[in-house]
Design an enzyme around this catalytic site. Sequence first.
Site, PDB file in Angstrom:
ATOM      1  N   GLY A  12       0.839  -1.194   0.000  1.00 34.35           N
ATOM      2  CA  GLY A  12       0.000   0.000   0.000  1.00 34.35           C
ATOM      3  C   GLY A  12       0.870   1.239   0.000  1.00 34.35           C
ATOM      4  O   GLY A  12       1.979   1.233  -0.536  1.00 34.35           O
ATOM      5  N   CYS A  13       0.391   2.283   0.614  1.00 31.18           N
ATOM      6  CA  CYS A  13       1.119   3.555   0.653  1.00 31.18           C
ATOM      7  C   CYS A  13       2.535   3.358   1.191  1.00 31.18           C
ATOM      8  O   CYS A  13       2.717   2.864   2.298  1.00 31.18           O
ATOM      9  CB  CYS A  13       0.366   4.539   1.541  1.00 31.18           C
ATOM     10  N   PHE A  14       3.523   3.767   0.412  1.00 34.74           N
ATOM     11  CA  PHE A  14       4.904   3.538   0.849  1.00 34.74           C
ATOM     12  C   PHE A  14       5.290   4.378   2.051  1.00 34.74           C
ATOM     13  O   PHE A  14       6.228   4.039   2.761  1.00 34.74           O
ATOM     14  CB  PHE A  14       5.917   3.662  -0.283  1.00 34.74           C
ATOM     15  N   TRP A  15       4.579   5.463   2.317  1.00 35.86           N
ATOM     16  CA  TRP A  15       4.863   6.245   3.529  1.00 35.86           C
ATOM     17  C   TRP A  15       4.778   5.363   4.765  1.00 35.86           C
ATOM     18  O   TRP A  15       5.557   5.511   5.702  1.00 35.86           O
ATOM     19  CB  TRP A  15       3.849   7.363   3.706  1.00 35.86           C
ATOM     20  N   CYS A  16       3.799   4.469   4.768  1.00 36.59           N
ATOM     21  CA  CYS A  16       3.537   3.633   5.947  1.00 36.59           C
ATOM     22  C   CYS A  16       4.434   2.405   6.019  1.00 36.59           C
ATOM     23  O   CYS A  16       4.386   1.669   6.999  1.00 36.59           O
ATOM     24  CB  CYS A  16       2.080   3.202   5.961  1.00 36.59           C
TER      25      CYS A  16
END
Length: 177
Positions: A12-16
């Site tokens: 999913g979101c690479f930030w996380c």
Amino acid sequence: MSQVEKATFAGGCFWCMIKPFDQYSGVIRVTSGYTGGHVINPTYQQVCAGDTGHAEAVEISFNPDIISYNELLDIFWQQIDPTDSQGQFVDRGDSYRPAIFYHSETQKKQAIESKLKLEKSGRFTQPIAVSIEPAKTFYPAEDYHQNFYQKQPEHYEKYRKASGRDNFISTYWQNKK
């Protein structure tokens, strides 16, 4: 020091996906980026539009004498909903699909074994939907995406909580050891 190895995961979101790996000894660097697609040097806007075939991912450089690939797999599984192949949490679409991108036959074997172990564990009633694919070229994301949790900690924490990721992890991973 032994040779540095790479591991690549889409969750999913690479930030996380950076912070969970960044805190372990033996992890040298975690880079946000794009992989698994067919466009050379894609941009964030192109990947989000869904036309490149890329997934948002993290590439982890690690020292296998300190942290093993199997340990990284365990960390990966505990950051995602492994039953959702259509994205992760509020982020939907192919660019947010969960995947393990292996860099060697040994990594492929370990990834398959870890997936089978999770399937057999009974932790989830739905099938484990994470793909296991050969690593392709990894394109680092734009600078503002790198180490986002450090650059924008308040925004990062609000996003994680609002996305449903933290609640899912608490429900399915932290409370069912």
